[in-house]
Design a protein around this motif. Structure first.
Motif, PDB file in Angstrom:
ATOM      1  N   UNK A 188       0.773  -1.076   0.053  1.00  0.00           N
ATOM      2  CA  UNK A 188      -0.118   0.013  -0.041  1.00  0.00           C
ATOM      3  C   UNK A 188       0.853   1.114  -0.098  1.00  0.00           C
ATOM      4  N   UNK A 189       1.929   1.330   1.016  1.00  0.00           N
ATOM      5  CA  UNK A 189       2.942   2.473   0.995  1.00  0.00           C
ATOM      6  C   UNK A 189       3.281   2.738  -0.431  1.00  0.00           C
ATOM      7  N   UNK A 190       3.867   1.464  -1.039  1.00  0.00           N
ATOM      8  CA  UNK A 190       4.195   1.705  -2.559  1.00  0.00           C
ATOM      9  C   UNK A 190       3.491   2.271  -3.492  1.00  0.00           C
ATOM     10  N   UNK A 191       2.187   1.878  -3.419  1.00  0.00           N
ATOM     11  CA  UNK A 191       1.402   2.482  -4.489  1.00  0.00           C
ATOM     12  C   UNK A 191       0.871   3.772  -4.120  1.00  0.00           C
ATOM     13  N   UNK A 192       0.851   4.017  -2.798  1.00  0.00           N
ATOM     14  CA  UNK A 192      -0.217   5.256  -2.440  1.00  0.00           C
ATOM     15  C   UNK A 192       0.969   6.305  -2.089  1.00  0.00           C
ATOM     16  N   UNK A 193       1.666   6.890  -3.333  1.00  0.00           N
ATOM     17  CA  UNK A 193       2.585   7.835  -3.127  1.00  0.00           C
ATOM     18  C   UNK A 193       1.802   9.052  -3.999  1.00  0.00           C
ATOM     19  N   UNK A 194       2.273  10.249  -3.474  1.00  0.00           N
ATOM     20  CA  UNK A 194       1.524  11.503  -3.878  1.00  0.00           C
ATOM     21  C   UNK A 194       2.152  11.583  -5.150  1.00  0.00           C
TER      22      UNK A 194
END
Lengths: 150, 389
Positions: free
Chosen positions: A144-150
């Motif tokens: 999720x961290x990897x996908x959810x980058x501004x």
């Protein structure tokens, strides 16, 4: 449309395993191990073909093959939609997923059950390794961290 | 049982609310584009506007809301972060109050000076190199890291969705141990000018192409990284950010609530201003029903998120709650988007409308393979253990 009395897997288990271990689409050989047409088939012919084990050319196996999804240009090699065609265009690149066996109308349900119960990896079981426990985090949180980058 | 938001967090909430409505929302057209063919749509705000906004946000003292105080952030608790995210999600402007991935929170003192603080202060960009082009979202780490003398040699390829910038470094996950072993993965900080490290893609795109999000690709070809650049311990990459990562799921849930709230507002305006057969459509029962369904979903989801956030702030385990939030928030937002399409009498995902962009951002993390099944599985495990839900 196999016969009512179908092949007993126990009698063919060894050869079936051999087929399933081979890197080549197994559907044709599983069809030959099956019981063949039942007398109630719907083909418009007078000849008695019950027990015959031919491929009916429905093309289900070609349509389901995940390898041909990845490399669709291989389908252009032939117009045929038989298990033979599948074997020649996929050959040793077979993923051994077993999908072609399951979609073939000529393969006995007993064989399909065997493949499902003993051979196919259930997709959901993979979840286990991605779920953490009290001490370890779920791998999904990193995803999720990897996908959810501004 | 107290359903009141604490006074100090209420202040933070209203501060962010004003910031969003006064500063960010008027800029939305700059991002979406004014032309019908989206030729002037952009991915990010112009640099000077963005710098102005950042300075403003820093002056409010809210910079780094999610970053702990000892690392130089504002150190708000989970509930506070949820409130901030809920407000920020109500606009499509890509702006955050100094959001840094908690994976970096576990840096040591030297790494803090060299890597963390520049990221927090927007001087450097961290490229989170977790995904690999071959494995997709399977989270297998194929990239190899070999220890030779006093440095590691990295070999492999990565893709990242991080924002591109002039000065950057990579946060690369690579296997130091046996392949496929969760314990065998380490995390490295790779400098921009490290030998063998190259980046391609990531140019800012304008026009209709700004609508698609394409990852940058990072190549590590015998890339040498000094041993002190390892983040956390060797082989313990999946222990990074342990304290903070679970609550990020709640914050993303709060984002869904915020997005749904904005969609409800837009739909209400539409229902009150659009007429059919000589009557405002808001008079029609099916439109009323759609609005009511949206409101119920949002309210329920908000309570789930706040309750879980309070639990997290009390130091309780939120594994199950976080899974519930992710599952419910995703389904709620899908439902709300359906209702929006109903009220707008057509798909709300027409490019150029804010709706589509809002949903896309909020649902990105739930769109990975098996994402929701995973949450269901986590919840079910607790039920099967005999825990009362």
């Amino acid at each position: 449309m196999p016969q009512r009395i179908q092949t007993d897997v126990k009698t063919i288990e060894a050869i079936l395993n051999e087929i399933l271990n081979t890197k080549s689409p197994p559907v044709g050989r599983c069809r030959l191990l099956s019981s063949g047409f039942n007398p109630g088939h719907a083909l418009n012919i007078t000849e008695d073909i019950s027990g015959h084990k031919e491929c009916i050319g429905c093309g289900n196996c070609i349509d389901i093959c995940p390898f041909l999804f990845r490399e669709p240009h291989r389908r252009d090699k032939t117009e045929q939609r038989t298990s033979m065609a599948l074997e020649s265009i996929v050959g040793e690149d077979c993923d051994r997923c077993g999908s072609c066996i399951l979609v073939c109308p000529q393969v006995d349900t007993t064989i399909k059950n065997y493949v499902v119960n003993h051979r196919m990896v259930e997709v959901m079981s993979r979840l286990g390794q991605r779920i953490g426990d009290e001490d370890e985090l779920d791998l999904d949180l990193f995803l999720e961290e990897a996908i959810d980058q501004a | 049982m107290d359903f009141e938001i604490p006074e100090d967090l209420k202040m933070v909430q209203s501060l962010v609310k004003d910031f969003v409505s006064d500063q960010l929302r008027p800029l939305e057209r700059d991002i979406l584009g004014r032309a019908g063919d989206l030729s002037d749509a952009r991915m990010f705000l112009p640099e000077e506007t963005e710098n102005k906004l950042v300075k403003m946000a820093m002056d409010t003292g809210l910079w780094g809301v999610g970053v702990p105080e000892q690392l130089g952030g504002a150190g708000l608790n989970t509930l506070g972060n949820c409130l901030v995210e809920e407000e920020l999600a109500q606009t499509i402007i890509p702006f955050s109050f100094g959001d840094v991935s908690p994976i970096l929170f576990d840096c040591n003192a030297e790494q803090k000076e060299k890597y963390f603080l520049p990221v927090l202060n927007r001087q450097k960009y961290a490229y989170l190199a977790f995904l690999e082009p071959e494995t997709g979202t399977q989270s297998n780490i194929e990239m190899k890291a070999q220890k030779i003398n006093n440095h590691y040699v990295l070999n492999g390829r990565k893709v990242t969705f991080s924002r591109a910038g002039k000065d950057y470094f990579a946060v690369a996950f690579a296997a130091t141990g046996n392949k496929g072993n969760r314990e065998g993965v380490s995390c490295f900080l790779v400098d921009k000018d490290a030998p063998g490290f190259s980046v391609s893609g990531g140019e800012e795109r304008a026009g209709w192409r700004s609508q698609t999000r394409e990852p940058m690709s990072l190549v590590f070809d015998h890339c040498e990284v000094p041993a002190e650049n390892i983040l956390g311990e060797e082989g313990k990459a999946f222990h990074l950010g342990k304290k903070w990562l679970p609550s990020r799921r709640l914050i993303r849930g709060a984002r869904c609530v915020g997005v749904a709230q904005r969609l409800l507002e837009e739909s209400t305006t539409q229902a009150q201003s659009w007429q059919s057969f000589g009557q405002f459509i808001s008079k029609r029962t099916s439109i009323e029903a759609a609005l009511a369904d949206m409101a119920v979903g949002i309210h329920a989801c908000r309570l789930v998120v706040y309750e879980a956030a309070c639990k997290a702030d009390n130091g309780q385990s939120i594994r199950r709650e976080a899974a519930m939030v992710k599952l419910f928030a995703t389904q709620m937002l899908h439902g709300v988007a359906d209702s929006v399409a109903h009220i707008f009498n057509g798909p709300a995902y027409v490019a150029g409308l804010p709706m589509e962009k809002l949903c896309r951002h909020a649902l990105a993390t739930s769109a990975t393979e098996l994402a929701l099944e995973l949450q269901r599985s986590i919840i079910a495990q607790d039920i099967l253990k005999g825990l009362k839900v």
